[in-house]
Design a protein around this motif. Structure first.
Motif, PDB file in Angstrom:
ATOM      1  N   ALA A  14      66.686 -12.367 -71.540  1.00  0.00           N
ATOM      2  CA  ALA A  14      67.237 -13.461 -70.735  1.00  0.00           C
ATOM      3  C   ALA A  14      67.215 -14.773 -71.520  1.00  0.00           C
ATOM      4  N   THR A  15      66.120 -14.990 -72.239  1.00  0.00           N
ATOM      5  CA  THR A  15      66.002 -16.208 -73.047  1.00  0.00           C
ATOM      6  C   THR A  15      67.062 -16.232 -74.132  1.00  0.00           C
ATOM      7  N   LEU A  16      67.252 -15.092 -74.776  1.00  0.00           N
ATOM      8  CA  LEU A  16      68.242 -15.003 -75.835  1.00  0.00           C
ATOM      9  C   LEU A  16      69.654 -15.185 -75.293  1.00  0.00           C
ATOM     10  N   ALA A  17      69.934 -14.600 -74.125  1.00  0.00           N
ATOM     11  CA  ALA A  17      71.260 -14.730 -73.517  1.00  0.00           C
ATOM     12  C   ALA A  17      71.563 -16.185 -73.169  1.00  0.00           C
ATOM     13  N   LEU A  23      76.036 -21.760 -77.282  1.00  0.00           N
ATOM     14  CA  LEU A  23      76.552 -22.048 -78.619  1.00  0.00           C
ATOM     15  C   LEU A  23      78.066 -22.211 -78.596  1.00  0.00           C
ATOM     16  N   ARG A  24      78.556 -23.177 -79.348  1.00  0.00           N
ATOM     17  CA  ARG A  24      80.002 -23.281 -79.544  1.00  0.00           C
ATOM     18  C   ARG A  24      80.467 -22.269 -80.589  1.00  0.00           C
ATOM     19  N   GLY A  25      79.572 -21.952 -81.523  1.00  0.00           N
ATOM     20  CA  GLY A  25      79.844 -20.896 -82.480  1.00  0.00           C
ATOM     21  C   GLY A  25      79.507 -19.549 -81.880  1.00  0.00           C
ATOM     22  N   THR A  26      79.084 -18.621 -82.725  1.00  0.00           N
ATOM     23  CA  THR A  26      78.797 -17.276 -82.239  1.00  0.00           C
ATOM     24  C   THR A  26      77.382 -16.872 -82.627  1.00  0.00           C
ATOM     25  N   ILE A  53      71.418 -14.079 -85.448  1.00  0.00           N
ATOM     26  CA  ILE A  53      72.062 -14.914 -86.457  1.00  0.00           C
ATOM     27  C   ILE A  53      72.970 -15.885 -85.721  1.00  0.00           C
ATOM     28  N   ALA A  54      72.594 -17.162 -85.728  1.00  0.00           N
ATOM     29  CA  ALA A  54      73.370 -18.196 -85.046  1.00  0.00           C
ATOM     30  C   ALA A  54      74.370 -18.784 -86.028  1.00  0.00           C
ATOM     31  N   ARG A  55      75.639 -18.419 -85.868  1.00  0.00           N
ATOM     32  CA  ARG A  55      76.694 -18.898 -86.768  1.00  0.00           C
ATOM     33  C   ARG A  55      77.237 -20.203 -86.203  1.00  0.00           C
ATOM     34  N   CYS A  56      76.715 -21.299 -86.728  1.00  0.00           N
ATOM     35  CA  CYS A  56      76.909 -22.614 -86.130  1.00  0.00           C
ATOM     36  C   CYS A  56      78.314 -23.158 -86.390  1.00  0.00           C
ATOM     37  N   ALA A  57      78.920 -23.689 -85.341  1.00  0.00           N
ATOM     38  CA  ALA A  57      80.246 -24.293 -85.454  1.00  0.00           C
ATOM     39  C   ALA A  57      80.179 -25.780 -85.737  1.00  0.00           C
ATOM     40  N   LEU A  97      69.704 -19.521 -88.988  1.00  0.00           N
ATOM     41  CA  LEU A  97      70.628 -20.613 -88.692  1.00  0.00           C
ATOM     42  C   LEU A  97      71.682 -20.588 -89.799  1.00  0.00           C
ATOM     43  N   ASP A  98      72.843 -20.068 -89.472  1.00  0.00           N
ATOM     44  CA  ASP A  98      73.888 -19.809 -90.466  1.00  0.00           C
ATOM     45  C   ASP A  98      74.918 -20.929 -90.434  1.00  0.00           C
ATOM     46  N   LEU A  99      74.969 -21.690 -91.524  1.00  0.00           N
ATOM     47  CA  LEU A  99      75.892 -22.826 -91.627  1.00  0.00           C
ATOM     48  C   LEU A  99      77.243 -22.443 -92.229  1.00  0.00           C
ATOM     49  N   SER A 100      77.420 -21.167 -92.596  1.00  0.00           N
ATOM     50  CA  SER A 100      78.608 -20.789 -93.359  1.00  0.00           C
ATOM     51  C   SER A 100      79.937 -21.065 -92.655  1.00  0.00           C
ATOM     52  N   PRO A 101      80.002 -21.095 -91.300  1.00  0.00           N
ATOM     53  CA  PRO A 101      81.296 -21.471 -90.702  1.00  0.00           C
ATOM     54  C   PRO A 101      81.650 -22.950 -90.873  1.00  0.00           C
ATOM     55  N   MET A 102      80.683 -23.778 -91.261  1.00  0.00           N
ATOM     56  CA  MET A 102      80.905 -25.219 -91.350  1.00  0.00           C
ATOM     57  C   MET A 102      81.350 -25.564 -92.775  1.00  0.00           C
TER      58      MET A 102
END
Length: 471
Positions: A14-17, A23-26, A53-57, A97-102
């Protein structure tokens, strides 16, 4: 070679959901189709399974991810380009914390500056800045991320003329361990700005870098000249002598290596030890012929492929030799001078390269790198004239331990007084981190860490341990 990581406790569904929904990313989770691709990093020596893996937008996602890791007590790995040799950009359990989309880049030709988001690689940045004939010192492999490269110093082909990448950083946007967004520059949060230029990822997540650019045009005189391995003593001594009078516009290195099967080398030398001397001249092209001549006549020339090249192309020239997925371990030694004893060490270990993927680089520093006052940036070993980088690689896990031991032996043989380049310390070893900084600089970094990250949330890096931490 693995890094030591604290065990991560499970995150409730539930916490993860709730976290991922905001997130605006995925968010990529174990079991999803894209998970294995999302968790992989450039260095195949590190095969980890993050909990998420938080792919940050954008910045909002970065803040949310940092807040989540802190509130849940989860270990956090920060990934930019994902080239971390010790594997700091991934972990088992915990959060990436994945910055690669930025990857946004905005060039300002009038002021010769560029703003680039932290997910950019040097290939991304060069593509934009070269539209205007501008550049800043970047990595020798274009798939390297700008973030870790810059915050650890940043050694590249333009450094003797224009300094390290960190010397050209004029501002940065940072999210700190308490989730605050701050600007760092000479005028704002100046001490944090000092620490970001060589202190690694210890003080926050940089979401955007602002660099000073330089007009180099679209073409540089660059290339490689190859000599026989049996002339190592002559070539290395000649290289040292040639460096003493090299103009600042010329950055060079010696690569003690094995000849790759490339068309410009005779088939008879393919797979055999050779010496490559590489260089990049960032001045007037006609003057470059005279400046590079001493480095192109050090011995019996097997092949000379120095020529005018597109700068962006030269930045990518070594990419095929450093593919994604093989096992990598790098070590370094910074040397004030390269005396005869040091040259003998290089020759001796060149004679026993463990496999064709292993190399020893001797690179000339000085120039603009050495003119920056040691107190101006956290990268403070400014009086070192040369750096030795030891590249230890295998295609897979088989034999990897052997090449790692060889690399450690090379730097150990160069002596206890050799400093270390923080980006190439090979692993998370407190003694190697300390060797990357003079004592006064290290104490200043600890004070900065105490202020910005006293709980050591950002510990998956070449870690500056806070003195107020219970870690």
């Amino acid at each position: 070679m693995t890094t030591t990581q604290n065990a991560a406790s499970p995150i409730g569904d539930a916490t993860l959901a709730e976290f991922t929904a905001g997130l605006r990313g995925t968010a990529v989770l174990p079991g999803e189709a894209q998970y294995d691709q999302a968790r992989s990093v450039w260095n195949g020596a590190h095969d980890r399974r993050p909990a998420v893996i938080a792919r940050c937008a954008g910045v909002a996602d970065v803040i949310r991810t940092i807040d989540f890791a802190r509130s849940e007590g989860q270990p956090l790995a920060v990934r930019g380009g994902g080239h971390s040799i010790p594997g700091f950009s991934t972990l088992d359990g915990g959060i990436v914390l994945d910055l690669s989309p930025m990857t946004g880049v905005q060039v300002h030709p009038e002021s010769r500056t560029v703003s680039a988001q932290a997910g950019c690689t040097w290939k991304d940045l060069d593509a934009e800045t070269q539209q205007f004939g501008l550049a800043v010192t970047g990595g020798l492999v274009s798939s390297t991320g700008i973030a870790g490269f810059t915050t650890g110093g940043g050694i590249g082909w333009l450094m003797r003329k224009y300094g390290l990448a960190c010397d050209n950083l004029v501002g940065a946007d940072v999210v700190t361990a308490d989730g605050q967004f701050v600007r760092a520059s000479e005028r704002e949060n100046a001490e944090l700005f000092w620490g970001l230029r060589g202190g690694g990822g210890n003080f926050g997540v940089v979401t955007s870098f602002e660099f000073q650019l330089h007009e180099i045009g679209a073409t540089v005189l660059s290339g490689l000249v190859f000599y026989p391995a049996e002339e190592a003593q002559q070539v290395l001594a000649g290289y040292r002598a040639a460096c003493a009078s090299a103009p600042d516009e010329l950055t060079t290195l010696v690569n003690l290596t094995t000849a790759p099967p490339v068309p410009f080398l005779p088939a008879s030398v393919h797979g055999t030890p050779v010496i490559g001397v590489g260089g990049c001249w960032s001045g007037d092209l006609d003057a470059g012929e005279a400046a590079t001549a001493p480095f192109r006549s050090l011995g019996t020339v097997i092949a000379d492929v120095f020529a005018p090249h597109p700068y962006a192309g030269w930045q990518q020239a070594l990419d095929p030799l450093y593919p994604r997925g093989i096992h990598n371990y790098f070590r370094s030694a910074l040397l004030r001078t390269v005396d005869d004893d040091a040259l003998r060490v290089l020759q001796d270990f060149f004679a026993v390269l463990p496999n064709p993927l292993t190399e020893i680089h001797l690179q000339h520093l000085g120039g603009a790198v050495g003119r920056v006052p040691a107190s101006e940036t956290a990268y403070a070993l400014r009086d070192q004239e040369f750096i030795v980088n030891v590249i230890a690689r295998t295609t897979d896990a088989d034999g990897f331990g052997k090449v790692v031991d060889w690399a450690r032996q090379v730097t150990a043989a160069l002596g206890p007084d050799a400093g270390a380049y923080v980006n190439f310390t090979g692993e998370s070893d407190p003694s190697l981190v300390r060797a990357s900084y003079p004592p006064d600089t290290y104490r200043r970094l600890v004070e900065l860490k105490n202020h910005y990250d006293p709980a050591n949330l950002f510990r998956l890096n070449q870690n500056i341990v806070p003195s107020v931490s219970s870690e």
